[in-house]
Design an enzyme around this catalytic site. Structure first.
Site, short mmCIF file in Angstrom:
data_model
loop_
_atom_site.label_atom_id
_atom_site.label_comp_id
_atom_site.label_asym_id
_atom_site.label_seq_id
_atom_site.Cartn_x
_atom_site.Cartn_y
_atom_site.Cartn_z
N LYS A 197 37.04 42.92 -28.82
CA LYS A 197 38.01 43.19 -27.77
C LYS A 197 38.06 44.70 -27.56
CE LYS A 197 42.86 42.78 -26.54
NZ LYS A 197 44.12 42.07 -26.79
N LYS A 250 35.78 40.34 -24.86
CA LYS A 250 36.78 40.62 -23.83
C LYS A 250 36.79 42.10 -23.51
CE LYS A 250 41.76 40.71 -23.43
NZ LYS A 250 43.00 40.50 -24.11
C1 PBG Z 1 47.48 41.35 -26.08
C2 PBG Z 1 46.60 40.79 -25.04
C3 PBG Z 1 46.18 41.51 -23.92
C4 PBG Z 1 45.44 40.62 -23.13
C5 PBG Z 1 45.38 39.40 -23.80
N1 PBG Z 1 46.11 39.53 -25.01
C6 PBG Z 1 46.52 42.89 -23.49
C7 PBG Z 1 46.21 44.02 -24.37
O1 PBG Z 1 45.47 43.92 -25.34
O2 PBG Z 1 46.75 45.09 -24.09
C8 PBG Z 1 44.84 41.00 -21.81
C9 PBG Z 1 44.44 39.90 -20.91
C10 PBG Z 1 44.21 40.30 -19.50
O3 PBG Z 1 44.19 41.50 -19.14
O4 PBG Z 1 44.02 39.39 -18.68
N2 PBG Z 1 47.38 40.95 -27.35
#
Ligand code: PBG
Length: 328
Positions: A197, A250
């Site tokens: 991520k 992601k």
């Molecule tokens: C937070 C989380 C995020 C997303 C999914 N889980 C945001 C972040 O890490 O700041 C983002 C998903 C998206 O942008 O569609 N745990």
């Protein structure tokens, strides 16, 4: 006439032949539908994500019903927690009567065949807006956070979650959550790990939807540097060793090389998350009439599958599924 032994165009000469030689297929079964929930009485539009809603529980159950009708069988839940319940210790994250556990029970009662996936991270619950606990001097505390994530995952499992999905990027959380689940009798609950991520600018609209942006600093000490791909391989090996059932990359569309690298590293199923910023880039170009919405959505999803993703988390899930049904 050219004397050509190979004329690749022969394999493209009709829709029927193109169908025979197609290497990648897109099906509603590949989709996981991310849903925002508020627990409020009314469904609410989301200013930062036009076309998406923060659902009331009744609205959420209806929306899941619509998704099921077009073949989408998996959802992932993201709660918006009222400010009054956000604390530095994020204790609401493991409240057994909290919004997520209550919603899991409601979904399981109304749609028992839908796979319910939950997000395991502290940002919606943490007054600091970080995925982990924050020390008084501003550091994100790894091991202390993992202990809270285990309690959160257990609350979701107890409520009936099929899959828990840690998105926090703390070290060692997959092994710790696996052990906590097994110790409490939830050996059947799967872990979908956000393995690679990235600290991406593409999450801005999502943080608007949940009011979950960090109050101070950024997420670069836990989310990955967009410049790196070998690091994703290292994370994949580690998550597999720790017992992840599925791994995730992601964002998706700008990280197709990472999806491919992860695909070639593990035999585990690979997921990719087409995140809020990707959704908005497509939506806004389509709304302006600059791109053909249906074609660009289906192409973007096909590219993510071609790169090696088995499943895709996408806000387009029900729309794309409906289009795929019309075509088949
Ligand atoms: C937070 C989380 C995020 C997303 C999914 N889980 C945001 C972040 O890490 O700041 C983002 C998903 C998206 O942008 O569609 N745990």
């Amino acid at each position: 006439m050219l004397d050509l032994p190979h004329r690749p165009r022969r394999n493209r000469k009709s829709a029927a032949v193109r169908g025979l030689v197609r290497e990648t297929r897109l099906s509603p079964e590949n989709f996981i539908y991310p849903l925002f929930l508020s627990g409020n009485a009314q469904d609410e539009d989301i200013a930062s994500m036009p076309g998406c809603k923060r659902w009331s529980t009744a609205g959420l159950l209806e929306e899941i019903g619509r998704a099921v009708t077009v073949g989408v069988k998996a959802v992932v839940l993201f709660p918006r927690i009222p400010d009054a319940l956000k604390t530095r210790d994020a204790a609401e994250a493991f409240n057994p009567e909290g919004l997520v556990p209550e919603t899991i029970r409601a979904i399981k009662a109304a749609h028992p065949d839908v796979a319910v996936i939950t997000d395991v991270a502290l940002d919606p619950y943490n007054s600091d807006g970080h995925d982990g606990l924050v020390s008084y001097d501003g550091h994100i505390l790894n091991d202390e956070t993992v202990a809270v994530l285990c309690r959160q995952a257990l609350a979701h499992a107890a409520a009936g979650a099929d899959i828990v999905s840690p998105s926090d990027m703390m070290d060692g959380r997959v092994a710790a959550i696996r052990e906590a689940l097994d110790d409490e009798g939830y050996s059947g609950v799967s872990i979908l790990s956000y393995t690679a991520k990235y600290a991406s600018a593409c999450y801005g609209p999502f943080r608007g939807a949940l009011d979950s942006a960090p109050r101070a600093g950024d997420k670069k000490t836990y989310q990955m540097d967009p410049a790196n791909v070998r690091e994703a391989i290292r994370e994949t090996i580690q998550d597999e060793t720790e017992g992840a059932d599925m791994v995730m990359v992601k964002p998706a569309g700008m990280y197709l090389d990472v999806i491919r690298a992860v695909r070639e590293t593990t035999a585990l199923p690979v997921a990719a998350y087409q995140v809020s910023g990707e959704y908005l880039m497509i939506k806004s170009a389509a709304a302006a009439g600059w791109l053909d919405e249906k074609k660009i959505i289906l192409e973007s999803l096909t590219a993510i599958r071609r790169a090696g993703a088995d499943m895709i988390l996408t806000y387009f899930a029900p729309q794309a599924a409906a289009w795929l049904r019309e075509e088949s």
